[in-house]
Design a protein around this motif. Structure first.
Motif, short mmCIF file in Angstrom:
data_model
loop_
_atom_site.label_atom_id
_atom_site.label_comp_id
_atom_site.label_asym_id
_atom_site.label_seq_id
_atom_site.Cartn_x
_atom_site.Cartn_y
_atom_site.Cartn_z
N GLN A 141 9.49 -8.78 20.80
CA GLN A 141 8.39 -8.35 21.65
C GLN A 141 7.67 -7.15 21.02
O GLN A 141 6.44 -7.07 21.01
CB GLN A 141 8.94 -7.97 23.03
CG GLN A 141 7.87 -7.72 24.08
CD GLN A 141 6.97 -8.94 24.29
OE1 GLN A 141 7.40 -10.06 24.08
NE2 GLN A 141 5.72 -8.71 24.65
N GLN A 177 3.77 -6.73 19.59
CA GLN A 177 2.86 -5.66 20.02
C GLN A 177 2.47 -4.73 18.87
O GLN A 177 1.84 -3.70 19.10
CB GLN A 177 3.52 -4.87 21.16
CG GLN A 177 3.64 -5.71 22.42
CD GLN A 177 4.40 -5.01 23.53
OE1 GLN A 177 4.92 -3.92 23.33
NE2 GLN A 177 4.44 -5.64 24.68
N GLY A 178 2.86 -5.09 17.67
CA GLY A 178 2.39 -4.34 16.51
C GLY A 178 3.28 -3.19 16.08
O GLY A 178 2.83 -2.32 15.33
N THR A 223 5.57 -1.67 13.78
CA THR A 223 6.07 -1.95 12.42
C THR A 223 7.52 -1.50 12.25
O THR A 223 8.25 -2.05 11.44
CB THR A 223 5.20 -1.25 11.36
OG1 THR A 223 5.07 0.13 11.71
CG2 THR A 223 3.83 -1.86 11.27
N GLU A 224 7.92 -0.51 13.04
CA GLU A 224 9.30 -0.04 12.93
C GLU A 224 10.27 -1.15 13.34
O GLU A 224 11.35 -1.30 12.76
CB GLU A 224 9.49 1.20 13.79
CG GLU A 224 10.75 1.97 13.47
CD GLU A 224 10.86 2.38 12.01
OE1 GLU A 224 11.99 2.41 11.51
OE2 GLU A 224 9.83 2.65 11.38
N VAL A 226 9.84 -4.20 12.85
CA VAL A 226 9.93 -5.10 11.70
C VAL A 226 11.04 -4.61 10.76
O VAL A 226 11.84 -5.41 10.26
CB VAL A 226 8.58 -5.15 10.93
CG1 VAL A 226 8.70 -6.03 9.70
CG2 VAL A 226 7.47 -5.65 11.83
N GLY A 227 11.09 -3.30 10.57
CA GLY A 227 12.12 -2.73 9.71
C GLY A 227 13.52 -3.00 10.25
O GLY A 227 14.45 -3.31 9.49
N VAL A 228 13.67 -2.91 11.57
CA VAL A 228 14.99 -3.14 12.17
C VAL A 228 15.40 -4.60 12.00
O VAL A 228 16.55 -4.91 11.66
CB VAL A 228 14.97 -2.75 13.67
CG1 VAL A 228 16.32 -3.06 14.31
CG2 VAL A 228 14.64 -1.28 13.84
N TRP A 252 14.37 -6.54 9.69
CA TRP A 252 14.68 -6.67 8.26
C TRP A 252 16.12 -6.25 7.99
O TRP A 252 16.87 -6.96 7.32
CB TRP A 252 13.71 -5.82 7.45
CG TRP A 252 14.03 -5.78 5.98
CD1 TRP A 252 14.84 -4.91 5.34
CD2 TRP A 252 13.54 -6.68 4.98
NE1 TRP A 252 14.90 -5.18 4.01
CE2 TRP A 252 14.11 -6.27 3.74
CE3 TRP A 252 12.68 -7.77 4.99
CZ2 TRP A 252 13.84 -6.92 2.55
CZ3 TRP A 252 12.41 -8.42 3.79
CH2 TRP A 252 12.99 -8.00 2.61
N LEU A 274 6.24 -12.77 10.92
CA LEU A 274 5.26 -11.85 11.52
C LEU A 274 4.08 -12.61 12.10
O LEU A 274 3.57 -12.28 13.17
CB LEU A 274 4.73 -10.87 10.46
CG LEU A 274 5.72 -9.83 9.94
CD1 LEU A 274 5.09 -9.01 8.83
CD2 LEU A 274 6.17 -8.92 11.07
N ARG A 275 3.67 -13.66 11.38
CA ARG A 275 2.51 -14.42 11.85
C ARG A 275 2.83 -15.30 13.05
O ARG A 275 1.94 -15.75 13.75
CB ARG A 275 1.96 -15.30 10.72
CG ARG A 275 1.35 -14.51 9.59
CD ARG A 275 0.67 -15.43 8.60
NE ARG A 275 0.15 -14.70 7.47
CZ ARG A 275 -0.97 -13.99 7.48
NH1 ARG A 275 -1.70 -13.94 8.59
NH2 ARG A 275 -1.36 -13.34 6.42
N ASN A 276 4.09 -15.60 13.25
CA ASN A 276 4.46 -16.55 14.30
C ASN A 276 5.38 -15.95 15.36
O ASN A 276 5.95 -16.69 16.16
CB ASN A 276 5.13 -17.79 13.69
CG ASN A 276 4.18 -18.54 12.77
OD1 ASN A 276 3.34 -19.31 13.24
ND2 ASN A 276 4.26 -18.28 11.48
N ARG A 319 4.91 -14.54 18.04
CA ARG A 319 4.55 -14.86 19.43
C ARG A 319 5.19 -16.16 19.90
O ARG A 319 5.35 -16.39 21.09
CB ARG A 319 3.04 -15.03 19.56
CG ARG A 319 2.26 -13.76 19.57
CD ARG A 319 0.77 -14.02 19.51
NE ARG A 319 0.07 -12.83 19.09
CZ ARG A 319 -0.22 -11.82 19.89
NH1 ARG A 319 0.09 -11.88 21.16
NH2 ARG A 319 -0.83 -10.75 19.44
#
Lengths: 193, 429
Positions: free
Chosen positions: A8, A12-13, A15-16, A18-20, A22, A55-57, A59
């Motif tokens: 979620q 909502q954008g 980026t942190e 994303v790091g988690v 990763w 990232l692109r999918n 949602r």
């Protein structure tokens, strides 16, 4: 934070988040890529591809629990595309030089390493889907239903692909890969059991 | 007896599971976070477009209501479609399908292609290609206005013959111009790219790359120069290799001519023609390491104190996209010092904010976002900067402190990509 909250947050954008994600799953995805493609310089780029697709999918991921299987499925898809690309470019080898992939740490079992090299040489000669079906089943330890889901085929098709791969490996090992044949035979004779 | 292939598989798994070096792992993490930030900015731009379209659609509806538009929208018939539910057309796997429009324009969908006539207007139509390849011959007329959409790529046409393909799995678009010229709107760059007869445009969302090659597809192909961007591309990591070797005409699922990987952090060796190209051009081609090496050869300090704003910005971008965050920060700080008050100086503030946020230096990030918004309140990164402030303040001082920023965001960008987060913070969820 659970996977659902992380997904979620990514939507909502954040980026942190994303790091988690990763940190949590890059090892899993890297392992799927390496076990299918071997160690080469493309692995890290393909790992990025998998996460960019995520990232692109993001949602479309309905529940957090689906994140892991989503990433694994995307990784398999990326592997298939990569194998086809390599096939087209006649790079049907584990590395661009055609050498057996180099592990980060050398295994102690030299016979095993030689057999593994031979195994991947045989896998290189298989159609991408069959190769991936075999790797998911025997290297990644997926259930047949998971193999089928990852390849988007029926379970019976997945089973058939794995069986054909096994038959080809045994037949070709006996004919042209003595190190692999010796390794498999020793197991069957119980030396390693 | 144990299965020997399972035993060998376990050995393979053990080798595949080996941990990467910490440097490699950190670099990968940094790359994906930079890419996530860039995607957020791309989406923000993409979200603003529907708002404009909605406004136009509403205006058009009002005009129709008052009888301003008396002409009828263009009509069409579909021949050979395996499936035509509403406006969808799905060509059978073994033969093409055709769409014939009442203005004389024609469209041929290759076998297996699925597309939709999204809008039929009195002077053209908007056609969405969901997958596959379609060739269109558009009749030129005054005010004719056609759009062909392939994924996030939009091709604007007034009269031409083109072949357009979209592979949703690989997220790749291919466009061949047989006649005329078109403009391509791409999410990978600002502005429109002009593509002319005899040229082949290829873009990959996954690679973040674009290129235009000359082909022999058009009648005047040989005479046409390579495409040039109508508006300068952004300095994001797209590749526009406009002098690539000629390729054959577009074919569906053209795996055989896929370019080798050209990834964000690819580090090609210094190329023979490098000295002839500007740093911004090299960055646009994805040759980040070439730019960084050139700056190192010249002396980083020397460059940061004497290079042009465009070159310092190119160096900052090259450093960002090759994971050299310290050099990126130095370059951006140089832009701030030497070019304050300029667009590049303001953009540097935004990029410094992004850099700080990726390092979890949230107070610094908030400060840089605020600086950017003060200097460029209507700048291209304004919505992202406001959202960045919202995130930073929420993390530093809690949701209540971030609520005014969330409300400001919703007032300014009600359909923005960060609107859901703003609604949550603002208590509207």
């Amino acid at each position: 934070m659970g996977d659902a909250e992380l997904v979620q947050a990514v939507v909502q954008g954040d980026t942190e988040a994303v790091g988690v994600i990763w940190d949590r799953y890059s090892t899993l995805v890297r392992t799927v890529l390496r076990s299918n493609l071997g160690f080469d310089s493309a692995t890290e780029d393909l790992l990025q591809e998998v996460f960019i697709i995520f990232l692109r999918n993001a949602r479309e991921i309905r529940t957090g629990s689906a994140l892991k299987s989503f990433l694994a499925t995307v990784a398999v898809r990326v592997v298939l595309v990569e194998l086809r690309r390599r096939r087209v470019r006649r790079w049907v080898t584990l590395t661009p030089t055609g050498e057996v992939p180099e592990p980060a740490t050398a295994p102690q079992d030299e016979d095993g390493a030689a057999a593994l090299g031979a195994l991947y040489r045989l896998l290189d000669r298989m159609p991408p889907r069959r190769r991936v079906a075999f790797v998911l089943r025997h290297v990644e330890g997926f259930e047949l239903s998971e193999v089928a889901k990852s390849l988007k085929v029926s379970e019976s098709t997945a089973k058939r692909e794995v069986m054909k791969a096994r038959q080809a490996i045994f037949a070709r090992a006996e004919r042209s890969e003595p190190a692999l044949w010796h390794y498999l035979s020793r197991f069957q004779e119980g030396e390693h059991a | 007896m144990r299965d020997p292939l399972n035993e060998l598989g376990a050995l393979a798994h053990q080798r595949a599971s080996a941990e990467p070096t910490p440097e490699l792992a950190a670099e990968g993490r940094q790359r994906i976070m930079v890419r996530a930030a860039d995607l957020g900015a791309e989406r923000a731009r993409a979200w603003r477009r529907p708002a404009v379209l909605t406004a136009f659609a509403a205006a058009a509806a009002i005009a129709v209501f008052f009888g301003v538009f008396r002409s009828r929208p263009i009509g069409y018939i579909v021949l050979g479609s395996g499936e035509q539910t509403s406006d969808y057309l799905s060509a059978p796997a073994d033969k093409p399908a055709e769409v014939r429009f009442t203005d004389g324009s024609e469209l041929t969908a290759q076998p297996g292609t699925r597309l939709r006539v999204d809008q039929a207007r009195n002077n053209g139509a908007r056609v969405l290609i969901e997958r596959g390849v379609a060739t269109a011959s558009v009749k030129h007329a005054d005010r004719s206005n056609w759009q062909f959409v392939a994924g996030p790529f939009e091709v604007h046409v007034t009269g031409t013959k083109l072949t357009l393909g979209w592979d949703p799995l690989k997220e790749e678009v291919d466009l061949v111009l047989h006649e005329g010229s078109v403009e391509v709107e791409s999410p990978l760059a600002r502005g429109h790219f002009a593509v002319r007869a005899g040229q082949h445009f290829h873009a990959s969302l996954l690679d973040g790359s674009m290129r235009v090659d000359n082909t022999n597809a058009g009648s005047s192909a040989a005479k046409q120069p390579e495409a040039t961007p109508a508006v300068e591309a952004s300095s994001s990591p797209e590749v526009l290799a406009s002098k690539a070797k000629p390729e054959p005409a577009l074919a569906p699922r053209a795996e055989a001519k896929l370019a080798p990987h050209s990834k964000l952090n690819s580090s090609p060796a210094v190329q023979s023609d490098a000295p002839r190209e500007s740093w911004p051009e090299l960055v646009r081609k994805g040759q980040f390491q070439v730019v960084v090496s050139a700056a190192e050869n010249r002396g980083i300090e020397s460059c940061l104190s004497s290079c042009t704003a465009a070159d310092v910005r190119a160096l900052a971008d090259a450093a960002r996209y090759s994971g050299k965050s310290s050099l990126a920060e130095q370059s951006l700080q140089s832009l701030r010092r030497r070019f304050s008050g300029s667009g590049e100086g303001s953009a540097a503030a935004f990029l410094l904010a992004r850099l700080s946020e990726s390092r979890r230096q949230l107070a610094a990030a908030d400060g840089w976002y605020e600086t950017y918004l003060r200097e460029a309140p209507r700048g291209q990164f304004a919505s992202d900067a406001l959202a960045g402030r919202m995130r930073a303040v929420a993390a530093l001082r809690g949701s209540a402190a971030a609520k005014p920023l969330a409300l400001e965001y919703l007032r300014s960008y009600p359909d923005g990509v960060h609107a859901p987060a703003a609604k949550k913070l603002g208590g509207f969820d």
